[in-house]
Design a protein around this motif. Structure first.
Motif, PDB file in Angstrom:
ATOM      1  N   VAL A 161       5.941   2.528   4.508  1.00  0.00           N
ATOM      2  CA  VAL A 161       5.341   1.522   5.509  1.00  0.00           C
ATOM      3  C   VAL A 161       3.734   1.755   5.430  1.00  0.00           C
ATOM      4  O   VAL A 161       3.219   2.827   5.302  1.00  0.00           O
ATOM      5  CB  VAL A 161       5.882   2.001   6.920  1.00  0.00           C
ATOM      6  CG1 VAL A 161       7.129   1.714   7.075  1.00  0.00           C
ATOM      7  CG2 VAL A 161       5.467   3.376   7.305  1.00  0.00           C
ATOM      8  N   ARG A 162       3.026   0.662   5.691  1.00  0.00           N
ATOM      9  CA  ARG A 162       1.705   0.631   5.848  1.00  0.00           C
ATOM     10  C   ARG A 162       1.224   1.322   7.256  1.00  0.00           C
ATOM     11  O   ARG A 162       1.706   1.156   8.004  1.00  0.00           O
ATOM     12  CB  ARG A 162       1.050  -0.806   6.002  1.00  0.00           C
ATOM     13  CG  ARG A 162       1.283  -1.418   4.540  1.00  0.00           C
ATOM     14  CD  ARG A 162       0.607  -3.027   4.684  1.00  0.00           C
ATOM     15  NE  ARG A 162       1.574  -3.731   5.552  1.00  0.00           N
ATOM     16  CZ  ARG A 162       1.187  -4.904   6.017  1.00  0.00           C
ATOM     17  NH1 ARG A 162       0.084  -5.386   5.392  1.00  0.00           N
ATOM     18  NH2 ARG A 162       2.035  -5.614   6.683  1.00  0.00           N
ATOM     19  N   ILE A 168      -1.994  -3.835  -2.455  1.00  0.00           N
ATOM     20  CA  ILE A 168      -2.757  -2.856  -1.810  1.00  0.00           C
ATOM     21  C   ILE A 168      -1.647  -2.480  -0.632  1.00  0.00           C
ATOM     22  O   ILE A 168      -1.192  -3.343   0.192  1.00  0.00           O
ATOM     23  CB  ILE A 168      -3.924  -3.236  -0.853  1.00  0.00           C
ATOM     24  CG1 ILE A 168      -5.200  -3.809  -2.324  1.00  0.00           C
ATOM     25  CG2 ILE A 168      -4.602  -2.259  -0.205  1.00  0.00           C
ATOM     26  CD1 ILE A 168      -6.202  -4.422  -1.667  1.00  0.00           C
ATOM     27  N   ASP A 169      -1.418  -1.118  -0.638  1.00  0.00           N
ATOM     28  CA  ASP A 169      -0.347  -1.047   0.489  1.00  0.00           C
ATOM     29  C   ASP A 169       0.781  -1.606   0.525  1.00  0.00           C
ATOM     30  O   ASP A 169       1.428  -2.038   1.423  1.00  0.00           O
ATOM     31  CB  ASP A 169      -1.070  -1.138   1.702  1.00  0.00           C
ATOM     32  CG  ASP A 169      -2.297  -0.107   1.959  1.00  0.00           C
ATOM     33  OD1 ASP A 169      -2.413   0.757   1.205  1.00  0.00           O
ATOM     34  OD2 ASP A 169      -3.210  -0.392   2.803  1.00  0.00           O
ATOM     35  N   GLY A 174      -3.675   2.156   3.539  1.00  0.00           N
ATOM     36  CA  GLY A 174      -2.903   3.525   3.334  1.00  0.00           C
ATOM     37  C   GLY A 174      -1.467   3.094   3.541  1.00  0.00           C
ATOM     38  O   GLY A 174      -1.197   2.133   4.342  1.00  0.00           O
ATOM     39  N   GLN A 175      -0.670   4.072   2.956  1.00  0.00           N
ATOM     40  CA  GLN A 175       0.878   3.808   3.211  1.00  0.00           C
ATOM     41  C   GLN A 175       1.391   5.552   3.520  1.00  0.00           C
ATOM     42  O   GLN A 175       0.816   6.215   3.334  1.00  0.00           O
ATOM     43  CB  GLN A 175       1.445   3.457   1.876  1.00  0.00           C
ATOM     44  CG  GLN A 175       1.101   2.044   1.709  1.00  0.00           C
ATOM     45  CD  GLN A 175       2.005   1.435   0.544  1.00  0.00           C
ATOM     46  OE1 GLN A 175       1.693   1.924  -0.732  1.00  0.00           O
ATOM     47  NE2 GLN A 175       2.822   0.918   0.501  1.00  0.00           N
ATOM     48  N   ILE A 176       2.306   5.419   4.170  1.00  0.00           N
ATOM     49  CA  ILE A 176       3.223   6.488   4.422  1.00  0.00           C
ATOM     50  C   ILE A 176       4.618   6.425   4.389  1.00  0.00           C
ATOM     51  O   ILE A 176       5.002   5.427   4.585  1.00  0.00           O
ATOM     52  CB  ILE A 176       2.939   7.276   5.848  1.00  0.00           C
ATOM     53  CG1 ILE A 176       3.100   8.782   6.031  1.00  0.00           C
ATOM     54  CG2 ILE A 176       3.289   6.577   7.022  1.00  0.00           C
ATOM     55  CD1 ILE A 176       2.692   9.363   6.882  1.00  0.00           C
ATOM     56  N   VAL A 201      -9.718  -0.255  -8.144  1.00  0.00           N
ATOM     57  CA  VAL A 201      -9.937   1.198  -7.843  1.00  0.00           C
ATOM     58  C   VAL A 201     -10.650   1.635  -6.213  1.00  0.00           C
ATOM     59  O   VAL A 201     -10.050   2.197  -5.545  1.00  0.00           O
ATOM     60  CB  VAL A 201     -10.617   1.869  -8.974  1.00  0.00           C
ATOM     61  CG1 VAL A 201     -10.823   3.395  -8.283  1.00  0.00           C
ATOM     62  CG2 VAL A 201      -9.787   1.920 -10.022  1.00  0.00           C
ATOM     63  N   ASP A 202     -11.750   0.672  -6.228  1.00  0.00           N
ATOM     64  CA  ASP A 202     -12.386   0.721  -4.749  1.00  0.00           C
ATOM     65  C   ASP A 202     -11.718   0.522  -3.750  1.00  0.00           C
ATOM     66  O   ASP A 202     -11.786   0.995  -2.786  1.00  0.00           O
ATOM     67  CB  ASP A 202     -13.927   0.132  -4.792  1.00  0.00           C
ATOM     68  CG  ASP A 202     -14.625   0.711  -5.841  1.00  0.00           C
ATOM     69  OD1 ASP A 202     -14.523   2.073  -6.490  1.00  0.00           O
ATOM     70  OD2 ASP A 202     -15.825   0.249  -6.137  1.00  0.00           O
ATOM     71  N   GLU A 203     -10.792  -0.606  -3.689  1.00  0.00           N
ATOM     72  CA  GLU A 203      -9.854  -1.027  -2.829  1.00  0.00           C
ATOM     73  C   GLU A 203      -8.557  -0.342  -2.688  1.00  0.00           C
ATOM     74  O   GLU A 203      -7.633  -0.622  -1.853  1.00  0.00           O
ATOM     75  CB  GLU A 203      -9.814  -2.647  -3.168  1.00  0.00           C
ATOM     76  CG  GLU A 203     -10.970  -3.429  -2.771  1.00  0.00           C
ATOM     77  CD  GLU A 203     -10.674  -4.890  -2.774  1.00  0.00           C
ATOM     78  OE1 GLU A 203      -9.704  -5.191  -2.622  1.00  0.00           O
ATOM     79  OE2 GLU A 203     -11.545  -5.686  -3.259  1.00  0.00           O
ATOM     80  N   ASP A 204      -8.311   0.651  -3.288  1.00  0.00           N
ATOM     81  CA  ASP A 204      -7.097   1.612  -3.487  1.00  0.00           C
ATOM     82  C   ASP A 204      -5.880   0.752  -3.814  1.00  0.00           C
ATOM     83  O   ASP A 204      -4.896   0.844  -3.348  1.00  0.00           O
ATOM     84  CB  ASP A 204      -6.881   2.145  -2.048  1.00  0.00           C
ATOM     85  CG  ASP A 204      -7.947   3.301  -1.777  1.00  0.00           C
ATOM     86  OD1 ASP A 204      -8.371   4.039  -2.731  1.00  0.00           O
ATOM     87  OD2 ASP A 204      -8.076   3.534  -0.469  1.00  0.00           O
ATOM     88  N   ALA A 205      -6.031  -0.078  -4.778  1.00  0.00           N
ATOM     89  CA  ALA A 205      -5.106  -1.118  -5.331  1.00  0.00           C
ATOM     90  C   ALA A 205      -4.107  -0.091  -6.158  1.00  0.00           C
ATOM     91  O   ALA A 205      -4.753   0.677  -7.054  1.00  0.00           O
ATOM     92  CB  ALA A 205      -5.563  -2.317  -6.070  1.00  0.00           C
TER      93      ALA A 205
END
Length: 550
Positions: free
Chosen positions: A439-440, A203-204, A486-488, A181-185
């Protein structure tokens, strides 16, 4: 376990550090290295493993023994499995084992005794001595008051969560989820291998290795996760699905757990669902102003079909949930039919399909139309029947959102034609077709300018311009040295104009429809990605990785 060996005085802190370095370099088990490098005996390492896993140790030389428990396990079985029955309580049998991590042994023992098995650790030497003492002496046991209570079945056993699962395994699993969770997985993969339990976080969009778990802890870890997810811990031969509610720093998360049997044991994949991450404003999705205006106009229509296409993991659910949140109001009846319902959205009636009970997309959609809906979300157009019912719902005055697995927006038309959907129905109901990929994003803390790679420019189909700059992430602690955080999404959207509707009706080819859409102002995912790369949001490499084959 290494720290326990230090606390017990078997090795020093410096020796532990050297063991860990050797383990990381060779991939060997910690137990093997302790035995080889420092002469820590097999029984000692087994005891340390049990303590590390939170499995209680029992002293068979002084523990009260229940004669009825001994009758449940034949002497030959006790010798074969290196175990000794200690107590019996209703439908539970406590056994001491030299290796309490042998899942196959526990399964066989449970099958043969028809009892739930609670395990404790005892050294093999104690177990063999107890077998010789009690089995060979006809199971004569001193009749203390506590032993008589056990014989009556009054002995209070601890639940597996408090014993065999162990507080340390509980803490380890909770810590693993919190780290993810902390690593945004978005996913945790726990994968059994021959000598270890491999851990990877997605992740991402990409999988990243994390420190492995000892193979000896595999049964305890798997059992702990199954208990948390309300799964059957005795079933290891069939896939299972479950759900966990998890709280980290006061914030609730929904975890979807899936198990799958492999030759080395059960693989577990946990999807981490964060409501705050899935329901965004439309501007936060990554829609550029020109695309956003087209999309907002499409979803504001009173009826018609809006399709969102892309492969698994491309962000379709986020786009659709954010869209529903945008159009939601107290004056509209919005209903969804999903598989599964990933997030609960206020003021929207959501349902999950259940094929075993006869609730499929097609049958559920027919029933939903009798509920006076204004807007309908159909999770996926999987077959011709579902597509036909959804399109006919649009004809009768409903706005329908759905998804389809295709490579690009124009491919949705060909896919539905292959399913047998009537082109005239598509031409009269389609409002917009959206295609997307994720995309990352470049890490904001280590972003730097890079020289233009002319070969990459040719690959994405643009010419070099004066003062043209692109960016990359150098790598830092914030992005775990990847350069991305992050991703978009990158998008393309076909707004179905009267001219495009006529081409669909006439059965025009996908390339012809695409060319017409471009002439009307459509930009492709590749073009959208290049614009985001020019803005420093992502890299050209990432755009090519995701959108080049489209």
């Amino acid at each position: 376990m290494g720290q326990l060996a230090v606390e017990a005085g078997f090795i020093t802190e410096d020796q532990l550090a050297s063991v860990i370095r050797e383990q990381e370099k060779s991939g060997r088990l910690l137990t093997d290295l302790l035995q080889e490098l420092f002469g820590v005996g097999a029984e000692t390492t087994q005891a340390l493993q049990a303590k590390d896993a939170g499995i209680e140790t029992i002293d068979l030389d002084h523990a009260p023994i229940n004669p009825e428990a001994i009758k449940k396990v034949p002497r030959t079985l006790a010798l074969e499995f290196k175990l000794f029955p200690v107590s019996l309580s209703k439908d539970r049998l406590m056994v001491a084992m030299a290796n309490p991590f042998e899942l196959a042994t526990l399964d066989e023992l449970q099958f043969k005794t028809r009892l739930y098995i609670d395990t404790r650790y005892a050294p093999e030497s104690q177990i063999l001595a107890a077998i010789g003492k009690y089995y060979d002496s006809g199971t004569r046991v001193e009749g203390s008051a506590q032993q008589k209570q056990e014989a009556r079945g009054d002995y209070a056993e601890k639940r597996p969560d408090d014993g065999a699962m162990g507080s340390q395994v509980i803490r380890m699993v909770d810590s693993l989820v919190k780290q993810a969770v902390d690593e945004d997985a978005t996913d945790i993969h726990i994968e059994p291998e021959a000598k270890s339990l491999k851990v990877r976080f997605r992740i991402d969009g990409l999988l990243h290795l994390r420190p492995p778990i000892s193979k000896a802890l595999q049964p305890a870890v798997v059992a702990r996760i199954k208990i948390m997810a309300n799964m059957d811990i005795s079933e290891s031969r069939l896939p299972q699905d479950g759900r966990i509610s998890f709280v980290s720093e006061g914030k609730p998360y929904d975890l979807r757990v899936s198990t799958f049997p492999t030759i080395n044991g059960e693989k577990i994949v946990t999807r981490i669902l964060d409501k705050d991450r899935v329901i965004l404003g439309l501007e936060q999705l990554g829609l550029r102003p020109s695309i956003l205006s087209v999309f907002e106009k499409s979803i504001s229509r009173p009826n018609g079909v809006v399709l969102v296409t892309g492969p698994t993991g491309s962000g379709k659910t986020t786009t659709l949930y954010s869209t529903l949140n945008y159009v939601s109001s107290s004056e509209r009846n919005i209903m969804t039919l999903e598989d599964p319902v990933e997030y609960e959205i206020p003021n929207i009636q959501q349902a999950q399909i259940n094929p075993k009970a006869g609730l499929t997309f097609a049958s559920g959609l027919r029933a939903m139309l009798r509920q006076d809906p204004d807007i309908i979300l159909v999770g996926e157009m999987r077959d011709a029947e579902t597509a036909d019912v959804a399109i006919r719902a649009a004809l009768t005055g409903h706005l329908v959102f759905s998804t389809l697995h295709t490579n690009d927006a124009v491919g949705a038309i060909a896919r539905l034609q292959d399913m047998g959907v009537n082109p005239s129905l598509m031409a009269s109901t389609f409002v917009a077709i959206v295609a997307q990929r994720l995309v990352r994003k470049i890490c904001s803390r280590c972003r730097e300018k890079v020289a233009v790679d002319e070969s990459m420019l040719r690959l994405v189909g643009i010419d070099k311009e004066p003062e043209m700059h692109f960016y990359r992430g150098k790598g830092c602690d914030h992005c775990y040295e990847t350069g991305y955080r992050g991703q978009i999404a990158v998008f393309e959207i076909i707004s179905v104009s009267p001219a495009l509707a006529h081409m669909i009706l006439q059965g025009s080819s996908a390339p012809a429809i695409l060319e017409k859409a471009k002439a009307e102002g459509m930009s492709t995912m590749m073009e959208d990605g290049v614009q985001k790369a020019k803005q420093g949001i992502t890299t050209l490499d990432e755009v090519v990785r995701v959108a080049y084959t489209v």
